[in-house]
Design an enzyme around this catalytic site. Structure first.
Site, PDB file in Angstrom:
ATOM      1  N   GLU A 242      33.740  26.629  47.447  1.00  0.00           N
ATOM      2  CA  GLU A 242      33.477  26.552  46.006  1.00  0.00           C
ATOM      3  C   GLU A 242      33.872  25.203  45.396  1.00  0.00           C
ATOM      4  O   GLU A 242      34.721  25.143  44.498  1.00  0.00           O
ATOM      5  CB  GLU A 242      34.212  27.670  45.271  1.00  0.00           C
ATOM      6  CG  GLU A 242      33.804  29.065  45.693  1.00  0.00           C
ATOM      7  CD  GLU A 242      34.404  30.153  44.799  1.00  0.00           C
ATOM      8  OE1 GLU A 242      35.216  29.836  43.916  1.00  0.00           O
ATOM      9  OE2 GLU A 242      34.042  31.327  44.982  1.00  0.00           O
TER      10      GLU A 242
ATOM     11  N   GLU B 123      32.071  35.739  50.166  1.00  0.00           N
ATOM     12  CA  GLU B 123      33.022  36.432  49.283  1.00  0.00           C
ATOM     13  C   GLU B 123      32.245  37.303  48.320  1.00  0.00           C
ATOM     14  O   GLU B 123      31.189  36.893  47.804  1.00  0.00           O
ATOM     15  CB  GLU B 123      33.859  35.456  48.431  1.00  0.00           C
ATOM     16  CG  GLU B 123      34.969  34.778  49.171  1.00  0.00           C
ATOM     17  CD  GLU B 123      35.802  33.874  48.262  1.00  0.00           C
ATOM     18  OE1 GLU B 123      36.005  34.220  47.073  1.00  0.00           O
ATOM     19  OE2 GLU B 123      36.242  32.820  48.760  1.00  0.00           O
TER      20      GLU B 123
HETATM   21  C1  BGP Z   1      37.111  32.855  44.501  1.00  0.00           C
HETATM   22  C2  BGP Z   1      38.051  32.074  45.384  1.00  0.00           C
HETATM   23  C3  BGP Z   1      39.095  32.887  46.062  1.00  0.00           C
HETATM   24  C4  BGP Z   1      39.611  34.070  45.273  1.00  0.00           C
HETATM   25  C5  BGP Z   1      38.512  34.786  44.491  1.00  0.00           C
HETATM   26  C6  BGP Z   1      39.015  35.824  43.517  1.00  0.00           C
HETATM   27  O1  BGP Z   1      36.556  32.024  43.543  1.00  0.00           O
HETATM   28  O2  BGP Z   1      37.339  31.394  46.409  1.00  0.00           O
HETATM   29  O3  BGP Z   1      40.098  32.017  46.462  1.00  0.00           O
HETATM   30  O4  BGP Z   1      40.726  33.751  44.557  1.00  0.00           O
HETATM   31  O5  BGP Z   1      37.710  33.872  43.786  1.00  0.00           O
HETATM   32  O6  BGP Z   1      39.263  35.272  42.263  1.00  0.00           O
HETATM   33  P1  BGP Z   1      40.626  35.400  41.490  1.00  0.00           P
HETATM   34  O7  BGP Z   1      41.656  35.185  42.510  1.00  0.00           O
HETATM   35  O8  BGP Z   1      40.619  34.331  40.467  1.00  0.00           O
HETATM   36  O9  BGP Z   1      40.635  36.759  40.906  1.00  0.00           O
END
Ligand code: BGP
Length: 465
Positions: free
Chosen positions: A170, A368
């Site tokens: 990302e 993800e």
């Molecule tokens: C994505 C990232 C992850 C993870 C996920 C969940 O953008 O790649 O590292 O953190 O989001 O988001 P958050 O942790 O902000 O709830």
């Protein structure tokens, strides 16, 4: 009662999850890790992090990796993605290689591969060595070459075990959160720096692809992008323009150079118009052109909904992408109240079709997707968290993914965020995403209902509903 439908996925479809080094390993005295931007920020401003839990206390994978690899097996993983921490592997990102880190990562990687689990290793998950941040971070071109050396070091050190790589996770997020907002270091609003950081990150990614292909022609390398489709409020020309420009910034700024080898002309024109187009040499643009990725990782959580601006930007307003559009808060949208993110399953279908039609049907994986929920303890029965909402969330997305694949989308696997509750940047442990519960006090791991369900999903290569 209506009959159940079977959603079976193509043979060899991969089932698993993703995590990252900074969010799972933790820090142990004497491990030789140097400071990352996140370690430094927590030292400076711990109150910014939920419950003041910082990156040194992440899910103790450094000590528990053997047990955790067993848990991957028990939850049906056939694929697993994690990342190397640059600040763990090389002193301050540029110095000596840390032999303890080499031993640790080799054991982890060998342990995963020995279980017959496909391993995908990411080189960068928001975690810049702080020593480089202090020298200007990704605004400084030296960081690009330091990253290239780091990538080469990883391919050399681990290329006998790892054959599938990711350059960045990302990359737009640190740009948006660090240079157009105040959620990552350095927390400034500076569109010129944002454009430069994005360009340097892309150049670094293309260089890593180049080095990987030179050293290990049989290896495969990708970039992971959070491809949030932008949906216009209406079909008026103004709203459509707003959505197109939102996608230029959010999606195409990395997707086009990574997959097609060049930047969209409209994006270049906009940056020129605002006099913030990064200076690029012909040689650099040639590197980007010639070193496109072998496949793509797609993270999908939420769409963006936009509309044309209702008011002209003020002359004093600092330039951000919102100069061209504003968010549209659609009434009645489905939302995950814990994270505040919209849930829109069809987005995953739209991504698949877009990649098929506009990007040569490049091979991709969902790298993800997932649901962060606060206070899961209240769903516990007989000691196990009954996270039916997570199962429903995954199934709902898989139905849309299945439809895209039936229509020809080239998706080869689904990786959930994440296998075990992990530390999540400023949100720390507020929202839990795991198939496996982590008890923060004892570090005990207990498989949730979704973890048992996920094993069946993987064994059956699909589900019925
Ligand atoms: C994505 C990232 C992850 C993870 C996920 C969940 O953008 O790649 O590292 O953190 O989001 O988001 P958050 O942790 O902000 O709830």
């Amino acid at each position: 009662m209506s009959e159940k439908k079977v959603y079976r996925f193509p043979e060899g479809f991969l089932w698993g999850s993703s995590t990252s080094g900074p969010q799972s390993e933790g820090i142990v005295a004497g491990d030789g890790k140097t400071r990352s931007n996140w370690d430094a920020w927590y030292q400076q401003e711990p109150e910014r992090f939920f419950d003041q839990v910082g990156p040194e206390q992440t899910s103790t994978f450094y000590q528990h990796y053997q047990e955790d690899i067993q848990l991957l097996k028990e939850t049906g993983h056939t694929v697993f993605r994690t990342s190397i921490q640059w600040s763990r592997l090389m002193v301050d990102g540029v110095g000596q290689v840390n032999e303890k880190a080499v031993a640790f990562y080799r054991q982890v990687f060998q342990g995963i591969v020995a279980q017959g689990i496909k391993l995908i290793v990411n080189l960068y998950h928001f975690d810049l060595p702080y020593a480089l941040q202090e020298k200007g971070g990704w605004e400084n071109k030296e960081t690009v070459y330091a990253y290239e050396r780091y990538a080469r070091t990883c391919f050399d050190l681990f290329g006998d075990i790892v054959d599938t790589w990711i350059t960045f996770n990302e990359p737009i997020v640190p740009v948006e959160c660090g240079y157009l907002g105040d959620y990552h270091l350095p927390g400034v609003i500076d569109a010129k720096a944002a454009a430069l950081v994005a360009y340097h990150t892309q150049l670094a990614s293309s260089l890593a692809v180049k080095v990987c292909h030179e050293l290990h022609p049989e290896h495969r390398i990708c970039i992971v992008l959070n491809l949030t489709p932008a949906y216009p409020r209406s079909d008026s020309k103004e709203d459509q323009d707003a959505a197109r420009i939102a996608e230029l910034f959010q999606m195409k700024s990395f997707l086009d150079p990574s997959v097609l080898g060049s930047y969209p002309t409209e994006l270049v024109d906009i940056l020129k118009r605002h006099a913030i187009l990064p200076p690029a040499t012909e040689e650099e643009l040639r590197i980007i052109k010639e070193n496109t990725v072998d496949f793509l990782g797609v993270n999908y959580y939420q769409p963006i909904r936009v509309q044309a601006r209702s008011k002209q930007p003020s002359p004093d307003e600092p330039l951000t992408p919102h100069y061209y559009f504003e968010p549209y808060d659609m009434p009645g949208k489905k939302i995950n109240p814990h994270r505040g993110w919209e849930i829109y399953e069809k987005g995953i279908y739209d991504i698949g079709i877009n990649l098929k039609e506009q990007y040569g049907n490049i091979e991709w994986l969902v790298t993800e997707n997932g649901m962060g929920v606060e206070g899961e303890d209240k769903f516990r029965k007989q000691g196990v968290i009954q996270d039916d909402y997570r199962i429903a969330f995954i199934e709902d997305h898989l139905i849309e993914l299945h439809k895209a694949i039936e229509e020809g989308a080239n998706c080869k696997g689904y990786l959930l965020w994440t296998f075990i509750d992990c530390w999540s940047w400023l949100n720390a442990y507020k929202n839990r995403y795991g198939l496996i519960e982590l008890n923060l006090e004892t570090q005990e791991r207990i498989i949730k209902k979704s973890g048992h369900w996920f094993k069946k999903l993987s064994e059956n290569n699909g589900f019925e509903r």
